[in-house]
Design an enzyme around this catalytic site. Structure first.
Site, mmCIF file in Angstrom:
data_model
loop_
_atom_site.group_PDB
_atom_site.id
_atom_site.type_symbol
_atom_site.label_atom_id
_atom_site.label_comp_id
_atom_site.label_asym_id
_atom_site.label_seq_id
_atom_site.Cartn_x
_atom_site.Cartn_y
_atom_site.Cartn_z
ATOM 1 N N GLY A 1 0.792 -1.499 -0.051
ATOM 2 C CA GLY A 1 0.157 0.240 0.129
ATOM 3 C C GLY A 1 0.675 1.270 -0.066
ATOM 4 N N ASN B 1 7.424 -12.986 1.043
ATOM 5 C CA ASN B 1 6.530 -13.403 0.672
ATOM 6 C C ASN B 1 6.565 -14.169 -0.433
ATOM 7 O OD1 ASN B 1 6.004 -12.363 -1.439
ATOM 8 N ND2 ASN B 1 4.467 -11.293 -0.615
ATOM 9 N N GLU C 1 -2.263 -23.747 -1.323
ATOM 10 C CA GLU C 1 -1.461 -23.458 -2.305
ATOM 11 C C GLU C 1 -0.323 -24.352 -2.127
ATOM 12 O OE1 GLU C 1 -0.337 -19.997 -0.862
ATOM 13 O OE2 GLU C 1 2.470 -20.987 -0.454
ATOM 14 N N HIS D 1 -1.258 -14.649 6.617
ATOM 15 C CA HIS D 1 -2.084 -13.424 5.401
ATOM 16 C C HIS D 1 -3.208 -12.662 6.416
ATOM 17 C CE1 HIS D 1 -2.259 -16.307 1.588
ATOM 18 N NE2 HIS D 1 -0.594 -15.791 2.564
ATOM 19 N N ASN E 1 -3.818 -15.601 -1.980
ATOM 20 C CA ASN E 1 -3.292 -14.421 -1.323
ATOM 21 C C ASN E 1 -3.176 -13.381 -1.905
ATOM 22 O OD1 ASN E 1 -2.193 -17.555 -3.144
ATOM 23 N ND2 ASN E 1 -0.466 -17.138 -1.530
#
Ligand code: FAE
Length: 531
Positions: A49, A147, A386, A471, A509
Protein backbone atom coordinates in the site's frame (compact mmCIF):
# COMPACT_ATOMS: atom_id res chain seq x y z
CA UNK A 1 27.92 -2.40 -10.48
CA UNK A 2 27.51 -5.70 -8.65
CA UNK A 3 25.01 -8.34 -9.71
CA UNK A 4 22.86 -7.48 -6.72
CA UNK A 5 22.72 -3.79 -7.43
CA UNK A 6 21.96 -4.56 -11.07
CA UNK A 7 19.07 -6.79 -10.06
CA UNK A 8 17.96 -4.23 -7.52
CA UNK A 9 17.63 -1.76 -10.36
CA UNK A 10 14.53 -3.28 -11.91
CA UNK A 11 12.19 -0.33 -12.05
CA UNK A 12 8.87 0.51 -13.54
CA UNK A 13 7.97 3.30 -15.87
CA UNK A 14 4.35 3.87 -16.80
CA UNK A 15 3.43 0.37 -15.70
CA UNK A 16 5.97 -1.53 -17.77
CA UNK A 17 9.01 -3.14 -16.20
CA UNK A 18 12.24 -1.40 -17.11
CA UNK A 19 15.77 -1.57 -15.77
CA UNK A 20 17.39 1.29 -13.94
CA UNK A 21 20.13 1.90 -11.40
CA UNK A 22 19.51 1.00 -7.75
CA UNK A 23 21.35 4.20 -6.90
CA UNK A 24 18.00 5.91 -7.11
CA UNK A 25 16.78 3.90 -4.16
CA UNK A 26 20.04 4.36 -2.30
CA UNK A 27 19.81 8.13 -2.78
CA UNK A 28 16.26 8.12 -1.44
CA UNK A 29 17.48 6.34 1.67
CA UNK A 30 20.30 8.82 2.19
CA UNK A 31 17.82 11.66 2.70
CA UNK A 32 16.40 10.44 6.01
CA UNK A 33 13.96 12.52 8.00
CA UNK A 34 15.31 14.92 10.66
CA UNK A 35 13.92 16.02 14.00
CA UNK A 36 11.72 19.10 13.56
CA UNK A 37 11.23 18.58 9.82
CA UNK A 38 7.99 19.62 8.21
CA UNK A 39 6.96 17.45 5.24
CA UNK A 40 3.92 17.69 2.97
CA UNK A 41 3.24 13.92 2.85
CA UNK A 42 4.44 11.24 5.24
CA UNK A 43 3.81 7.54 4.57
CA UNK A 44 4.11 5.06 7.44
CA UNK A 45 5.37 1.72 6.10
CA UNK A 46 6.91 0.62 2.80
CA UNK A 47 4.87 -2.47 1.90
CA UNK A 48 2.44 -2.74 -1.01
CA UNK A 49 0.00 0.00 0.00
CA UNK A 50 2.74 2.45 0.96
CA UNK A 51 4.78 1.81 -2.18
CA UNK A 52 1.83 2.34 -4.53
CA UNK A 53 0.93 5.58 -2.76
CA UNK A 54 4.56 6.76 -2.87
CA UNK A 55 4.97 6.14 -6.60
CA UNK A 56 1.72 7.71 -7.70
CA UNK A 57 2.16 10.77 -5.44
CA UNK A 58 5.75 11.26 -6.63
CA UNK A 59 4.61 10.97 -10.22
CA UNK A 60 1.98 13.63 -9.46
CA UNK A 61 4.83 15.95 -8.47
CA UNK A 62 4.52 15.56 -4.69
CA UNK A 63 7.39 15.29 -2.26
CA UNK A 64 7.01 12.12 -0.13
CA UNK A 65 8.74 11.07 3.11
CA UNK A 66 8.43 7.33 3.81
CA UNK A 67 9.09 5.98 7.31
CA UNK A 68 9.96 2.27 7.70
CA UNK A 69 10.73 0.48 10.98
CA UNK A 70 12.76 -2.28 9.29
CA UNK A 71 16.17 -2.18 7.63
CA UNK A 72 16.94 -1.09 4.08
CA UNK A 73 18.43 -4.50 3.14
CA UNK A 74 21.03 -3.11 0.79
CA UNK A 75 24.23 -4.19 2.57
CA UNK A 76 25.72 -7.66 2.20
CA UNK A 77 26.65 -9.70 5.28
CA UNK A 78 29.99 -11.46 5.82
CA UNK A 79 28.94 -14.18 3.34
CA UNK A 80 28.59 -11.59 0.60
CA UNK A 81 24.81 -11.97 0.51
CA UNK A 82 22.06 -9.60 1.66
CA UNK A 83 19.80 -12.37 2.99
CA UNK A 84 20.38 -15.74 4.66
CA UNK A 85 18.82 -19.03 3.57
CA UNK A 86 16.10 -20.98 5.37
CA UNK A 87 18.48 -23.85 6.13
CA UNK A 88 21.11 -21.56 7.67
CA UNK A 89 19.20 -18.82 9.47
CA UNK A 90 21.24 -16.15 11.24
CA UNK A 91 20.65 -12.72 12.77
CA UNK A 92 19.29 -11.49 9.45
CA UNK A 93 16.34 -13.88 9.65
CA UNK A 94 14.10 -12.82 12.55
CA UNK A 95 12.93 -9.55 14.00
CA UNK A 96 14.49 -9.42 17.48
CA UNK A 97 14.48 -13.09 18.46
CA UNK A 98 17.12 -15.36 20.04
CA UNK A 99 15.72 -18.35 18.23
CA UNK A 100 14.00 -18.85 14.90
CA UNK A 101 10.22 -19.24 15.00
CA UNK A 102 9.66 -21.25 11.85
CA UNK A 103 6.11 -21.73 10.59
CA UNK A 104 6.92 -25.42 10.16
CA UNK A 105 8.45 -25.66 13.61
CA UNK A 106 9.17 -29.40 13.88
CA UNK A 107 10.51 -32.27 11.81
CA UNK A 108 9.93 -35.90 12.81
CA UNK A 109 8.46 -34.44 15.99
CA UNK A 110 11.67 -32.67 16.98
CA UNK A 111 11.70 -28.89 17.35
CA UNK A 112 13.66 -27.64 14.34
CA UNK A 113 14.16 -24.05 15.49
CA UNK A 114 17.72 -22.78 15.76
CA UNK A 115 19.45 -20.22 17.96
CA UNK A 116 20.33 -16.94 16.31
CA UNK A 117 22.59 -14.24 17.64
CA UNK A 118 22.66 -11.32 18.14
CA UNK A 119 18.99 -10.39 18.45
CA UNK A 120 18.51 -7.85 15.72
CA UNK A 121 16.24 -6.24 13.19
CA UNK A 122 15.86 -9.32 10.98
CA UNK A 123 13.61 -9.33 7.94
CA UNK A 124 10.81 -11.62 9.21
CA UNK A 125 8.70 -10.82 12.25
CA UNK A 126 6.47 -13.39 13.90
CA UNK A 127 4.48 -11.07 16.09
CA UNK A 128 2.81 -12.83 19.01
CA UNK A 129 -0.74 -12.27 20.16
CA UNK A 130 -2.68 -14.35 22.71
CA UNK A 131 -3.78 -17.10 20.32
CA UNK A 132 -1.87 -16.56 17.10
CA UNK A 133 1.44 -15.41 15.62
CA UNK A 134 1.33 -13.05 12.67
CA UNK A 135 4.22 -13.25 10.19
CA UNK A 136 5.18 -9.96 8.56
CA UNK A 137 8.07 -8.59 6.54
CA UNK A 138 10.25 -5.91 8.13
CA UNK A 139 12.30 -3.69 5.88
CA UNK A 140 12.07 -1.38 2.91
CA UNK A 141 9.62 -3.34 0.79
CA UNK A 142 7.58 -4.79 3.69
CA UNK A 143 6.02 -8.19 3.04
CA UNK A 144 7.40 -8.29 -0.51
CA UNK A 145 10.83 -9.10 0.95
CA UNK A 146 9.73 -12.34 2.61
CA UNK A 147 6.65 -13.56 0.79
CA UNK A 148 6.23 -16.33 -1.75
CA UNK A 149 5.36 -13.80 -4.45
CA UNK A 150 2.11 -15.58 -5.43
CA UNK A 151 -0.11 -13.04 -7.13
CA UNK A 152 -3.44 -14.66 -8.02
CA UNK A 153 -6.48 -12.60 -8.98
CA UNK A 154 -9.26 -12.91 -6.42
CA UNK A 155 -12.45 -14.42 -7.80
CA UNK A 156 -14.53 -11.46 -8.95
CA UNK A 157 -17.78 -12.44 -7.25
CA UNK A 158 -15.99 -13.02 -3.94
CA UNK A 159 -14.11 -9.72 -4.26
CA UNK A 160 -17.45 -7.97 -4.79
CA UNK A 161 -18.93 -9.72 -1.77
CA UNK A 162 -16.00 -8.68 0.48
CA UNK A 163 -15.79 -5.09 -0.81
CA UNK A 164 -19.33 -4.25 -1.94
CA UNK A 165 -18.68 -0.50 -2.22
CA UNK A 166 -15.90 -1.00 -4.78
CA UNK A 167 -16.82 -1.22 -8.47
CA UNK A 168 -15.44 -4.66 -9.33
CA UNK A 169 -15.76 -4.13 -13.08
CA UNK A 170 -13.31 -1.21 -13.01
CA UNK A 171 -11.05 -3.08 -10.61
CA UNK A 172 -10.74 -6.00 -13.01
CA UNK A 173 -10.45 -3.88 -16.16
CA UNK A 174 -8.12 -1.16 -14.85
CA UNK A 175 -6.55 -1.53 -11.41
CA UNK A 176 -5.70 -5.24 -11.32
CA UNK A 177 -3.95 -5.03 -14.73
CA UNK A 178 -2.14 -1.86 -13.58
CA UNK A 179 -0.94 -3.62 -10.43
CA UNK A 180 0.10 -6.76 -12.33
CA UNK A 181 2.18 -4.71 -14.78
CA UNK A 182 3.84 -2.62 -12.10
CA UNK A 183 4.63 -5.62 -9.87
CA UNK A 184 6.09 -7.58 -12.79
CA UNK A 185 3.67 -10.49 -12.37
CA UNK A 186 4.58 -13.39 -14.67
CA UNK A 187 3.61 -17.00 -15.29
CA UNK A 188 5.65 -20.17 -15.24
CA UNK A 189 6.26 -21.67 -18.68
CA UNK A 190 3.90 -24.63 -18.51
CA UNK A 191 6.04 -26.77 -20.81
CA UNK A 192 9.14 -26.18 -18.66
CA UNK A 193 7.11 -26.83 -15.49
CA UNK A 194 6.22 -30.34 -16.66
CA UNK A 195 9.83 -31.45 -16.62
CA UNK A 196 11.39 -29.02 -14.11
CA UNK A 197 13.15 -30.94 -11.35
CA UNK A 198 12.39 -28.14 -8.89
CA UNK A 199 8.62 -28.54 -9.32
CA UNK A 200 8.43 -32.30 -8.82
CA UNK A 201 6.66 -31.57 -5.52
CA UNK A 202 3.99 -29.50 -7.27
CA UNK A 203 3.39 -32.17 -9.91
CA UNK A 204 3.11 -34.83 -7.19
CA UNK A 205 0.47 -32.81 -5.33
CA UNK A 206 -1.36 -32.05 -8.58
CA UNK A 207 -1.51 -35.76 -9.41
CA UNK A 208 -3.08 -36.73 -6.08
CA UNK A 209 -5.47 -33.75 -6.11
CA UNK A 210 -6.71 -34.54 -9.60
CA UNK A 211 -7.11 -38.23 -8.77
CA UNK A 212 -9.45 -37.18 -5.98
CA UNK A 213 -11.41 -35.00 -8.39
CA UNK A 214 -10.04 -31.56 -7.46
CA UNK A 215 -9.01 -28.96 -10.03
CA UNK A 216 -5.56 -27.41 -9.89
CA UNK A 217 -4.48 -24.13 -11.41
CA UNK A 218 -1.21 -22.39 -12.19
CA UNK A 219 -0.71 -19.28 -10.06
CA UNK A 220 1.12 -16.17 -11.34
CA UNK A 221 4.05 -14.84 -9.32
CA UNK A 222 6.34 -11.81 -9.04
CA UNK A 223 9.42 -14.04 -8.99
CA UNK A 224 11.07 -13.97 -12.42
CA UNK A 225 10.36 -17.46 -13.79
CA UNK A 226 12.92 -17.01 -16.54
CA UNK A 227 15.55 -16.36 -13.87
CA UNK A 228 14.40 -19.54 -12.12
CA UNK A 229 14.76 -21.52 -15.32
CA UNK A 230 18.34 -20.26 -15.59
CA UNK A 231 18.93 -21.15 -11.92
CA UNK A 232 17.99 -24.72 -12.64
CA UNK A 233 20.25 -24.70 -15.69
CA UNK A 234 23.05 -23.46 -13.39
CA UNK A 235 23.57 -20.32 -15.48
CA UNK A 236 22.99 -17.82 -12.65
CA UNK A 237 23.33 -17.76 -8.85
CA UNK A 238 20.50 -19.62 -7.17
CA UNK A 239 17.87 -18.10 -4.90
CA UNK A 240 14.47 -19.86 -5.19
CA UNK A 241 16.51 -23.02 -5.82
CA UNK A 242 18.78 -22.30 -2.88
CA UNK A 243 16.24 -22.38 -0.05
CA UNK A 244 15.69 -18.62 -0.02
CA UNK A 245 12.31 -17.03 0.53
CA UNK A 246 10.91 -16.25 3.99
CA UNK A 247 14.18 -14.63 5.09
CA UNK A 248 14.50 -12.84 1.76
CA UNK A 249 15.58 -13.69 -1.79
CA UNK A 250 19.01 -12.58 -2.93
CA UNK A 251 18.04 -12.86 -6.60
CA UNK A 252 15.06 -13.35 -8.86
CA UNK A 253 12.25 -11.80 -6.85
CA UNK A 254 10.71 -8.52 -7.98
CA UNK A 255 10.19 -7.19 -4.49
CA UNK A 256 8.90 -3.64 -4.07
CA UNK A 257 12.37 -2.12 -3.68
CA UNK A 258 13.01 -3.23 -7.27
CA UNK A 259 9.65 -2.15 -8.72
CA UNK A 260 7.34 0.49 -7.22
CA UNK A 261 9.88 1.97 -4.79
CA UNK A 262 12.72 2.12 -7.30
CA UNK A 263 10.42 3.95 -9.70
CA UNK A 264 9.23 6.32 -6.98
CA UNK A 265 12.81 7.02 -5.93
CA UNK A 266 13.74 7.65 -9.57
CA UNK A 267 11.46 10.70 -9.60
CA UNK A 268 13.81 12.31 -7.06
CA UNK A 269 10.83 13.13 -4.83
CA UNK A 270 10.96 10.20 -2.39
CA UNK A 271 12.96 9.99 0.80
CA UNK A 272 12.98 6.74 2.78
CA UNK A 273 13.96 6.52 6.46
CA UNK A 274 14.67 2.89 7.42
CA UNK A 275 14.93 1.76 11.07
CA UNK A 276 12.52 4.56 11.97
CA UNK A 277 9.33 3.54 13.81
CA UNK A 278 6.31 5.81 14.05
CA UNK A 279 4.93 5.74 17.61
CA UNK A 280 2.20 8.36 17.47
CA UNK A 281 0.27 10.69 15.18
CA UNK A 282 -1.60 13.62 16.70
CA UNK A 283 -3.28 16.72 15.29
CA UNK A 284 -1.08 19.83 15.14
CA UNK A 285 -1.49 23.41 13.93
CA UNK A 286 0.00 22.68 10.52
CA UNK A 287 -1.34 19.16 10.00
CA UNK A 288 -0.20 16.28 12.19
CA UNK A 289 2.64 15.82 14.61
CA UNK A 290 4.36 12.46 14.12
CA UNK A 291 6.62 10.92 16.78
CA UNK A 292 9.32 8.63 15.44
CA UNK A 293 11.99 6.51 17.14
CA UNK A 294 15.16 5.83 15.18
CA UNK A 295 17.14 2.74 16.20
CA UNK A 296 20.17 0.81 15.05
CA UNK A 297 19.91 -2.77 13.84
CA UNK A 298 20.48 -4.06 17.39
CA UNK A 299 17.52 -2.11 18.70
CA UNK A 300 19.43 0.67 20.45
CA UNK A 301 17.61 3.98 20.25
CA UNK A 302 19.59 6.52 18.24
CA UNK A 303 17.12 9.39 18.26
CA UNK A 304 13.58 10.40 19.10
CA UNK A 305 12.26 12.69 16.40
CA UNK A 306 9.11 14.75 16.10
CA UNK A 307 8.12 15.92 12.66
CA UNK A 308 5.01 17.54 11.23
CA UNK A 309 3.17 16.47 8.10
CA UNK A 310 0.18 17.93 6.28
CA UNK A 311 -0.88 14.47 5.11
CA UNK A 312 -0.22 11.14 6.83
CA UNK A 313 -0.82 7.84 5.04
CA UNK A 314 -1.01 4.78 7.28
CA UNK A 315 0.48 1.88 5.31
CA UNK A 316 1.98 -0.09 8.18
CA UNK A 317 0.07 -3.26 7.24
CA UNK A 318 -3.06 -4.74 8.78
CA UNK A 319 -1.38 -5.15 12.16
CA UNK A 320 0.82 -2.03 12.18
CA UNK A 321 -1.90 0.38 11.06
CA UNK A 322 -4.53 -1.13 13.37
CA UNK A 323 -2.17 -1.00 16.35
CA UNK A 324 -1.30 2.65 15.78
CA UNK A 325 -4.89 3.76 15.23
CA UNK A 326 -6.49 1.92 18.17
CA UNK A 327 -3.74 3.27 20.42
CA UNK A 328 -4.22 6.86 19.23
CA UNK A 329 -7.99 6.60 19.67
CA UNK A 330 -7.77 5.01 23.14
CA UNK A 331 -5.20 7.55 24.33
CA UNK A 332 -7.39 10.42 23.20
CA UNK A 333 -4.92 11.58 20.53
CA UNK A 334 -7.32 10.84 17.66
CA UNK A 335 -10.61 10.46 19.58
CA UNK A 336 -12.91 11.04 16.61
CA UNK A 337 -11.76 7.95 14.70
CA UNK A 338 -14.67 5.64 13.85
CA UNK A 339 -15.52 2.88 16.30
CA UNK A 340 -14.90 0.42 13.46
CA UNK A 341 -11.14 1.09 13.80
CA UNK A 342 -9.50 -2.11 15.10
CA UNK A 343 -12.47 -4.34 14.20
CA UNK A 344 -13.08 -6.93 11.49
CA UNK A 345 -9.64 -8.53 11.53
CA UNK A 346 -9.29 -11.95 9.92
CA UNK A 347 -6.55 -14.37 8.92
CA UNK A 348 -7.69 -14.92 5.31
CA UNK A 349 -8.81 -18.35 6.50
CA UNK A 350 -5.17 -19.52 6.68
CA UNK A 351 -4.36 -23.02 7.85
CA UNK A 352 -1.37 -25.20 6.93
CA UNK A 353 -1.27 -28.95 6.59
CA UNK A 354 1.00 -31.66 5.18
CA UNK A 355 0.54 -35.17 3.85
CA UNK A 356 2.95 -38.02 4.04
CA UNK A 357 2.76 -39.04 0.41
CA UNK A 358 4.09 -42.04 -1.51
CA UNK A 359 5.29 -39.80 -4.30
CA UNK A 360 8.84 -38.50 -4.37
CA UNK A 361 8.78 -34.70 -4.12
CA UNK A 362 12.40 -34.03 -5.09
CA UNK A 363 15.54 -32.94 -3.26
CA UNK A 364 15.67 -29.74 -5.30
CA UNK A 365 12.54 -27.68 -4.64
CA UNK A 366 11.72 -24.16 -5.76
CA UNK A 367 10.73 -22.10 -2.72
CA UNK A 368 8.39 -20.16 -5.00
CA UNK A 369 5.00 -21.86 -5.30
CA UNK A 370 3.30 -21.78 -8.70
CA UNK A 371 0.22 -23.97 -8.32
CA UNK A 372 -2.95 -24.22 -6.22
CA UNK A 373 -5.82 -26.62 -5.63
CA UNK A 374 -9.00 -24.70 -6.39
CA UNK A 375 -12.04 -25.99 -4.51
CA UNK A 376 -13.49 -22.53 -3.89
CA UNK A 377 -16.76 -23.45 -5.62
CA UNK A 378 -17.58 -25.95 -2.84
CA UNK A 379 -20.41 -24.16 -1.03
CA UNK A 380 -19.89 -26.30 2.06
CA UNK A 381 -16.29 -25.24 2.51
CA UNK A 382 -14.50 -23.11 -0.08
CA UNK A 383 -10.75 -23.80 -0.20
CA UNK A 384 -7.93 -22.44 -2.33
CA UNK A 385 -4.82 -24.39 -1.31
CA UNK A 386 -1.39 -23.24 -2.35
CA UNK A 387 0.89 -26.21 -3.05
CA UNK A 388 3.85 -25.21 -0.89
CA UNK A 389 7.46 -26.40 -1.06
CA UNK A 390 9.30 -28.08 1.77
CA UNK A 391 12.89 -27.55 0.68
CA UNK A 392 15.22 -29.47 2.97
CA UNK A 393 17.67 -30.25 0.13
CA UNK A 394 17.01 -33.97 0.61
CA UNK A 395 14.12 -36.10 -0.58
CA UNK A 396 11.53 -35.91 2.22
CA UNK A 397 8.25 -36.99 0.61
CA UNK A 398 6.35 -34.14 2.29
CA UNK A 399 3.34 -32.64 0.49
CA UNK A 400 2.76 -29.27 2.14
CA UNK A 401 -0.14 -26.86 1.63
CA UNK A 402 -1.24 -23.41 2.76
CA UNK A 403 -5.02 -23.49 2.59
CA UNK A 404 -7.00 -20.26 2.25
CA UNK A 405 -10.59 -20.76 3.38
CA UNK A 406 -13.74 -18.69 3.81
CA UNK A 407 -13.49 -18.46 7.59
CA UNK A 408 -16.17 -16.02 8.88
CA UNK A 409 -14.58 -15.44 12.30
CA UNK A 410 -13.28 -11.95 12.99
CA UNK A 411 -11.26 -10.47 15.84
CA UNK A 412 -10.67 -7.01 17.24
CA UNK A 413 -7.55 -5.06 18.18
CA UNK A 414 -7.87 -3.17 21.49
CA UNK A 415 -5.45 -1.00 23.40
CA UNK A 416 -4.55 -2.49 26.79
CA UNK A 417 -3.83 0.40 29.15
CA UNK A 418 -2.24 -1.84 31.78
CA UNK A 419 0.42 -3.22 29.42
CA UNK A 420 0.56 -0.27 27.03
CA UNK A 421 0.27 -2.79 24.18
CA UNK A 422 -2.43 -3.76 21.71
CA UNK A 423 -4.26 -7.08 22.16
CA UNK A 424 -5.99 -9.12 19.48
CA UNK A 425 -9.14 -11.04 20.45
CA UNK A 426 -8.53 -13.98 18.08
CA UNK A 427 -9.07 -17.33 19.84
CA UNK A 428 -7.69 -20.75 18.94
CA UNK A 429 -11.18 -22.10 18.29
CA UNK A 430 -11.73 -19.46 15.59
CA UNK A 431 -9.57 -21.49 13.19
CA UNK A 432 -11.91 -24.51 13.31
CA UNK A 433 -13.99 -23.53 10.24
CA UNK A 434 -10.76 -23.41 8.23
CA UNK A 435 -9.75 -26.87 9.41
CA UNK A 436 -13.21 -28.25 8.66
CA UNK A 437 -13.10 -26.87 5.12
CA UNK A 438 -9.53 -28.02 4.49
CA UNK A 439 -10.38 -31.51 5.77
CA UNK A 440 -13.02 -31.85 3.05
CA UNK A 441 -10.23 -31.57 0.49
CA UNK A 442 -7.34 -33.37 2.18
CA UNK A 443 -9.39 -36.23 3.69
CA UNK A 444 -10.57 -36.97 0.15
CA UNK A 445 -7.04 -36.74 -1.29
CA UNK A 446 -5.62 -38.97 1.44
CA UNK A 447 -8.39 -41.49 1.00
CA UNK A 448 -7.91 -41.72 -2.77
CA UNK A 449 -4.10 -41.72 -2.60
CA UNK A 450 -3.83 -44.07 0.39
CA UNK A 451 -1.83 -41.46 2.31
CA UNK A 452 -2.07 -39.87 5.76
CA UNK A 453 -1.66 -36.50 7.41
CA UNK A 454 1.79 -35.73 8.78
CA UNK A 455 1.61 -35.15 12.51
CA UNK A 456 5.26 -34.20 13.07
CA UNK A 457 5.64 -30.78 11.44
CA UNK A 458 3.59 -28.30 13.47
CA UNK A 459 4.35 -29.78 16.89
CA UNK A 460 4.25 -33.25 18.38
CA UNK A 461 1.23 -35.24 17.08
CA UNK A 462 -0.24 -32.07 15.62
CA UNK A 463 -1.82 -32.14 12.17
CA UNK A 464 -2.81 -28.51 11.58
CA UNK A 465 -0.62 -25.43 11.39
CA UNK A 466 -3.44 -23.36 12.87
CA UNK A 467 -1.69 -20.99 15.25
CA UNK A 468 -0.01 -18.65 12.80
CA UNK A 469 -0.98 -16.36 9.95
CA UNK A 470 0.70 -15.27 6.71
CA UNK A 471 -2.18 -13.13 5.45
CA UNK A 472 -3.40 -10.69 8.14
CA UNK A 473 -6.25 -8.61 6.72
CA UNK A 474 -8.56 -5.95 8.10
CA UNK A 475 -8.65 -3.84 11.23
CA UNK A 476 -9.48 -0.68 9.33
CA UNK A 477 -12.05 -1.79 6.80
CA UNK A 478 -12.82 0.26 3.71
CA UNK A 479 -16.22 1.92 3.99
CA UNK A 480 -16.35 1.30 7.75
CA UNK A 481 -13.30 2.70 9.51
CA UNK A 482 -12.63 4.87 6.44
CA UNK A 483 -14.68 6.23 3.57
CA UNK A 484 -14.79 4.31 0.31
CA UNK A 485 -11.26 5.43 -0.65
CA UNK A 486 -9.36 5.05 2.62
CA UNK A 487 -9.88 8.52 4.12
CA UNK A 488 -10.10 8.14 7.90
CA UNK A 489 -13.34 9.53 9.30
CA UNK A 490 -12.95 12.54 11.55
CA UNK A 491 -9.50 13.71 10.35
CA UNK A 492 -8.86 15.46 7.04
CA UNK A 493 -5.45 14.50 5.71
CA UNK A 494 -5.26 11.05 7.34
CA UNK A 495 -5.52 8.03 5.04
CA UNK A 496 -5.19 4.23 5.23
CA UNK A 497 -3.63 2.43 2.27
CA UNK A 498 -2.81 -1.23 3.07
CA UNK A 499 -4.18 -4.68 3.90
CA UNK A 500 -6.08 -3.33 6.89
CA UNK A 501 -8.69 -2.00 4.43
CA UNK A 502 -9.69 -5.54 3.34
CA UNK A 503 -12.06 -6.95 5.92
CA UNK A 504 -10.57 -10.27 6.95
CA UNK A 505 -10.54 -12.39 3.82
CA UNK A 506 -10.00 -12.14 0.06
CA UNK A 507 -10.08 -15.82 -0.95
CA UNK A 508 -6.57 -15.98 -2.42
CA UNK A 509 -3.08 -14.75 -1.49
CA UNK A 510 -3.66 -11.03 -0.96
CA UNK A 511 -0.71 -9.05 -2.35
CA UNK A 512 -2.29 -8.31 -5.72
CA UNK A 513 -5.61 -7.23 -4.20
CA UNK A 514 -3.84 -4.91 -1.72
CA UNK A 515 -1.81 -3.37 -4.56
CA UNK A 516 -4.75 -2.92 -6.92
CA UNK A 517 -6.97 -1.44 -4.23
CA UNK A 518 -4.23 1.03 -3.35
CA UNK A 519 -3.92 1.95 -7.06
CA UNK A 520 -7.66 2.65 -7.15
CA UNK A 521 -7.75 4.65 -3.93
CA UNK A 522 -4.68 6.79 -4.49
CA UNK A 523 -5.83 7.71 -8.01
CA UNK A 524 -9.07 9.09 -6.60
CA UNK A 525 -7.33 10.81 -3.69
CA UNK A 526 -4.78 12.51 -5.96
CA UNK A 527 -7.55 13.67 -8.31
CA UNK A 528 -9.75 15.12 -5.59
CA UNK A 529 -7.69 15.92 -2.47
CA UNK A 530 -4.42 17.01 -4.14
CA UNK A 531 -5.86 18.75 -7.21
P1 FAE B 1 3.22 -4.86 4.59
O1 FAE B 1 3.73 -5.41 3.32
O2 FAE B 1 3.24 -5.73 5.79
O3 FAE B 1 4.04 -3.52 4.89
C1 FAE B 1 3.90 -2.80 6.09
C2 FAE B 1 5.24 -2.16 6.41
O4 FAE B 1 5.05 -1.22 7.46
C3 FAE B 1 6.29 -3.15 6.91
O5 FAE B 1 7.48 -2.96 6.17
C4 FAE B 1 6.48 -2.78 8.39
O6 FAE B 1 7.79 -3.01 8.85
C5 FAE B 1 6.15 -1.30 8.37
N1 FAE B 1 5.67 -0.78 9.67
C6 FAE B 1 4.78 -1.36 10.50
N2 FAE B 1 4.54 -0.56 11.59
C7 FAE B 1 5.35 0.54 11.42
C8 FAE B 1 5.58 1.70 12.21
N3 FAE B 1 4.92 1.92 13.36
N4 FAE B 1 6.49 2.61 11.77
C9 FAE B 1 7.16 2.41 10.60
N5 FAE B 1 6.97 1.31 9.82
C10 FAE B 1 6.07 0.38 10.21
O7 FAE B 1 1.73 -4.34 4.45
N6 FAE B 1 0.89 -12.71 -0.04
C11 FAE B 1 0.67 -13.03 -1.32
O8 FAE B 1 -0.19 -12.44 -1.96
N7 FAE B 1 1.38 -14.04 -1.92
C12 FAE B 1 2.31 -14.78 -1.24
O9 FAE B 1 2.93 -15.67 -1.81
C13 FAE B 1 2.53 -14.46 0.14
N8 FAE B 1 3.42 -15.17 0.87
C14 FAE B 1 3.71 -14.75 2.14
C15 FAE B 1 4.71 -15.41 2.85
C16 FAE B 1 5.09 -14.94 4.10
C17 FAE B 1 6.17 -15.64 4.88
C18 FAE B 1 4.45 -13.79 4.66
C19 FAE B 1 4.85 -13.24 6.00
C20 FAE B 1 3.45 -13.15 3.96
C21 FAE B 1 3.06 -13.62 2.71
N9 FAE B 1 2.08 -12.98 1.97
C22 FAE B 1 1.82 -13.37 0.69
C23 FAE B 1 1.33 -11.84 2.53
C24 FAE B 1 1.75 -10.48 1.97
O10 FAE B 1 3.15 -10.35 2.01
C25 FAE B 1 1.06 -9.37 2.79
O11 FAE B 1 -0.33 -9.55 2.64
C26 FAE B 1 1.44 -7.99 2.30
O12 FAE B 1 2.82 -7.76 2.43
C27 FAE B 1 0.69 -6.92 3.09
O13 FAE B 1 0.91 -5.67 2.46
P2 FAE B 1 0.67 -4.32 3.23
O14 FAE B 1 0.97 -3.20 2.31
O15 FAE B 1 -0.66 -4.36 3.89
Amino acid sequence: MTRRTFLAGTAIAGGAIALGPALWTAKAMAAEIGDGDHVPILIIGSGYGGSVAALRLCQAGKQVAMIEMGQSWTTAGSDGKIFCTMLKPDQRSYWFRNKTDQPVSHFLGVNANKSISPRSAGVLDSEEFAATRIYQGRGVGGGSLVNGGMAPLPKQDYFQQVLPSVDATTMYSTYFPRAQAALGVNNVDEGWFESAKCYKYARASRRTAEKAGFATTFVPNVYDFDYMRREQAEEVPRSALNGEVIYGNNYGKRSLDKTYLAAAAATGRLSISPLHEVTSVTPAANGYSVAITQSDALGNTLANKTVTAETVIFAAGSVGTSKLLVTMKAQGELPNLADAVGTGWGNNGNVMVARAGWDLTGALQSTIPCMGIDNWADAEGPVFAEIAPFPTSTENGVNLYLAITDNPNRAQFTYNSSTGKVDLSWQSSYTQPSITAAKRVFDAINSKAGTIYRTDLFGVYKIWGDDFVYHPLGGCALGQATDDYGRLHGYAGLYVMDGSLIPGNIGVNPLLAITALAERNIEQIIATDFA
